[in-house]
Design a protein around this motif. Structure first.
Motif, mmCIF file in Angstrom:
data_model
loop_
_atom_site.group_PDB
_atom_site.id
_atom_site.type_symbol
_atom_site.label_atom_id
_atom_site.label_comp_id
_atom_site.label_asym_id
_atom_site.label_seq_id
_atom_site.Cartn_x
_atom_site.Cartn_y
_atom_site.Cartn_z
ATOM 1 N N LEU A 249 0.856 -1.181 0.000
ATOM 2 C CA LEU A 249 0.000 0.000 0.000
ATOM 3 C C LEU A 249 0.893 1.232 0.000
ATOM 4 C CD1 LEU A 249 -2.605 -1.086 2.719
ATOM 5 C CD2 LEU A 249 -3.037 -0.878 0.259
ATOM 6 N N VAL A 250 0.484 2.262 -0.728
ATOM 7 C CA VAL A 250 1.261 3.497 -0.831
ATOM 8 C C VAL A 250 0.403 4.652 -0.332
ATOM 9 C CG1 VAL A 250 2.483 5.075 -2.368
ATOM 10 C CG2 VAL A 250 2.561 2.604 -2.795
ATOM 11 N N LEU A 251 0.976 5.456 0.572
ATOM 12 C CA LEU A 251 0.275 6.612 1.130
ATOM 13 C C LEU A 251 1.234 7.791 1.141
ATOM 14 C CD1 LEU A 251 -2.230 7.801 2.633
ATOM 15 C CD2 LEU A 251 -1.136 7.057 4.760
ATOM 16 N N SER A 252 0.740 8.950 0.780
ATOM 17 C CA SER A 252 1.557 10.159 0.828
ATOM 18 C C SER A 252 2.098 10.375 2.234
ATOM 19 C CB SER A 252 0.723 11.363 0.399
ATOM 20 O OG SER A 252 1.339 12.575 0.793
ATOM 21 N N ALA A 253 3.412 10.578 2.343
ATOM 22 C CA ALA A 253 4.013 10.809 3.658
ATOM 23 C C ALA A 253 3.461 12.081 4.290
ATOM 24 C CB ALA A 253 5.537 10.892 3.523
ATOM 25 N N ALA A 254 3.243 13.110 3.479
ATOM 26 C CA ALA A 254 2.713 14.361 4.014
ATOM 27 C C ALA A 254 1.290 14.189 4.519
ATOM 28 C CB ALA A 254 2.776 15.443 2.943
ATOM 29 N N LEU A 270 -4.571 1.866 10.980
ATOM 30 C CA LEU A 270 -5.581 1.429 10.019
ATOM 31 C C LEU A 270 -4.943 0.922 8.728
ATOM 32 C CD1 LEU A 270 -8.222 4.272 10.537
ATOM 33 C CD2 LEU A 270 -8.422 1.878 11.247
ATOM 34 N N VAL A 271 -3.880 1.579 8.283
ATOM 35 C CA VAL A 271 -3.192 1.121 7.076
ATOM 36 C C VAL A 271 -2.534 -0.234 7.317
ATOM 37 C CG1 VAL A 271 -1.361 1.625 5.413
ATOM 38 C CG2 VAL A 271 -2.830 3.477 6.240
ATOM 39 N N LEU A 272 -1.881 -0.382 8.467
ATOM 40 C CA LEU A 272 -1.223 -1.658 8.790
ATOM 41 C C LEU A 272 -2.248 -2.781 8.914
ATOM 42 C CD1 LEU A 272 1.411 -0.347 11.347
ATOM 43 C CD2 LEU A 272 1.890 -1.280 9.077
ATOM 44 N N PHE A 317 4.027 0.627 2.393
ATOM 45 C CA PHE A 317 3.763 -0.404 3.399
ATOM 46 C C PHE A 317 3.741 -1.750 2.671
ATOM 47 C CE2 PHE A 317 1.996 3.492 4.907
ATOM 48 C CZ PHE A 317 2.067 3.480 6.298
ATOM 49 N N ALA A 318 4.703 -2.628 2.976
ATOM 50 C CA ALA A 318 4.808 -3.877 2.216
ATOM 51 C C ALA A 318 5.046 -5.054 3.151
ATOM 52 C CB ALA A 318 5.951 -3.786 1.203
#
Length: 462
Positions: A249-254, A270-272, A317-318
């Motif tokens: 999953l990819v999320l903007s760091a900002a 929540l992402v994890l 997140f991998a």
């Protein structure tokens, strides 16, 4: 009491019109009160009622008498009854788990099957306001965050708890008013269990200080739950922005880093969770947030089963990849630094502080039996974490959702008596230093050299 019960049932839609409710019935005062209150409301509420009793097999003849009592009660009241007997002690011993944990899992597994057989939409359990106050205190002394201080939820999925804002005193008064019989479980007096110590030793002191202590704590829990729900909803809006990239999953760091801290750690959680990592420590979540706010465009953080990387302006997140060959055991320098594969064990003497440093284990020097060795896990390794029942390292790793491919490569510390500590899990109870005791301060770190060649280390003490 009944007005409050009805209010809670309406707020959380606990009693489905036209559906069936399965009441978990132990035979104790709480569950008998709940069954009677539901029976009184079934016709007007337009729902039907069934009951289920699980015999844990822990109290010999008394357990069988509990089951017979529940069967007879349901027969007199015309309520369909489901029951099952199990050997919780044998299952706990076979799996190296605690009685409470094993009993809860087996009981809820039976209740779900009984609900399916009965065609029940919800399962009602008799947790009350005193139970919730005890849970609040237990979580508080364990260092829980806001989520843990919200106590037992009134509803989780199809599990509902109509008595959650009803005190134990009100329940006993209800039973007395209707002349209702119930069974008494003497194991509830066993203060070797943490909850029973809170119930028998702490709660009476609080009630003496303020007779309304439980009611006040119940209202506080409700307010904290509302606050937590708001923060979680804010976090969910950002977590939903994480986009799939293969299995990652990819999320903007900002997007993550600009959130207030309390919202940011919930967003990371929540992402994890979307990657299957449900058992996450606060230090892990704070590490993810720090990664998002940091300046290094190629930094990374290894968590149990998941690796989080900065890829310029994004967080990736991998699922963690497989580890290489397992290094041989190595005696640790006391004091000093000991490398073990990609890991580094740093040990320094100290006096155990009242509040330990994050990422540091404090081992009681006098509790260690012989040299300290760093190695991979072995079959049969056993670990008892403070305040938790003992179980094998393998089972702990399964509980913490550490992938099979990573388990053998995580460092384990042992002495002449067995496991002392394990990466990602914690310190064995027998080796944990109490404040003021001579101790070894242990840092277990992993070399996480980034793509820019700069060496970094991340904590693995858990």
């Amino acid at each position: 009491m009944l007005e409050e019960l009805d209010r809670l049932c309406r707020e959380y839609a606990m009693l489905p019109p036209g559906g069936r409710v399965l009441c978990a019935l132990s035979g104790g005062p709480d569950s008998v009160c709940l069954l009677h209150a539901l029976r009184e409301r079934a016709e007007k509420g337009g729902f039907t009622l069934a009951a289920a009793h699980y015999d844990h097999g822990l109290r010999g003849a008394a357990s069988r008498e509990d089951a017979a009592f529940c069967r007879d009660l349901c027969q007199r009241w015309g309520i369909p009854f489901y029951t099952e007997a199990g050997d919780v002690a044998a299952r706990a011993a076979a799996e190296g788990r605690g009685l409470e944990e094993t009993g809860r899992d087996l009981r809820y597994d039976f209740l779900r099957r009984a609900a399916e057989e009965a065609g029940a939409a919800v399962i009602a359990t008799a947790h009350n306001a005193d139970d919730n106050a005890e849970t609040l205190l237990l979580n508080l002394i364990r260092g829980s965050g806001l989520r843990g201080l919200t106590g037992i939820p009134p509803r989780r999925g199809n599990i509902v708890r109509p008595l959650l804002t009803t005190t134990r005193g009100e329940i006993l008064a209800y039973l007395h008013a209707f002349g209702l019989p119930f069974r008494r479980d003497e194991s509830n007096d066993d203060c070797t269990f943490a909850r029973n110590r809170i119930r028998r030793q702490v709660m009476p002191v609080l009630a003496d200080m303020n007779p309304q202590a439980v009611a006040h704590m119940s209202r506080t829990i409700a307010r904290l739950r509302q606050d937590n729900d708001i923060l979680t909803a804010q976090a969910a809006r950002t977590a939903a922005l994480a986009r799939p990239a293969g299995e990652a999953l990819v999320l903007s760091a900002a997007a993550l880093g600009d959130l207030p801290q309390g919202v940011a750690v919930r967003c990371a959680s929540l992402v994890l969770r979307r990657l299957g990592l449900t058992q996450v420590r606060a230090a892990h979540l704070e590490g993810v947030v720090a990664l998002a706010r940091g300046a290094d465009p190629s930094a990374r953080l290894s968590l149990p089963g998941v690796e989080v990387r900065r890829v310029y302006g994004d967080l990736l997140f991998a699922p963690a990849g497989e580890e290489g060959e397992i290094p041989p055991p190595r005696e640790a320098a006391l004091p000093g630094e000991t490398p073990w594969g990609a890991w580094y064990l740093t040990v320094t003497p100290c006096v155990a502080p009242e509040e330990g440093e994050a990422g540091v284990w404090y081992l009681d020097r006098e509790a260690l039996a012989g040299p300290l060795t760093v190695r991979g896990r072995r079959e049969g390794d056993h670990l008892t974490l403070p305040g938790r029942p003992g179980k094998t390292v393998k089972k702990w790793m399964i509980e913490y959702k550490i992938p099979r491919a990573l388990r053998d490569g995580l460092p384990v510390l042992s002495d002449g008596e067995g496991v002392v500590a394990a990466a990602g899990l914690g310190v064995h109870r027998r080796a944990a230093a109490r404040p003021g005791r001579p101790a070894w301060a242990v840092k277990l770190e992993r070399d996480t050299t980034g793509d820019n060649g700069k060496e970094k280390r991340e904590h693995g003490t858990g």
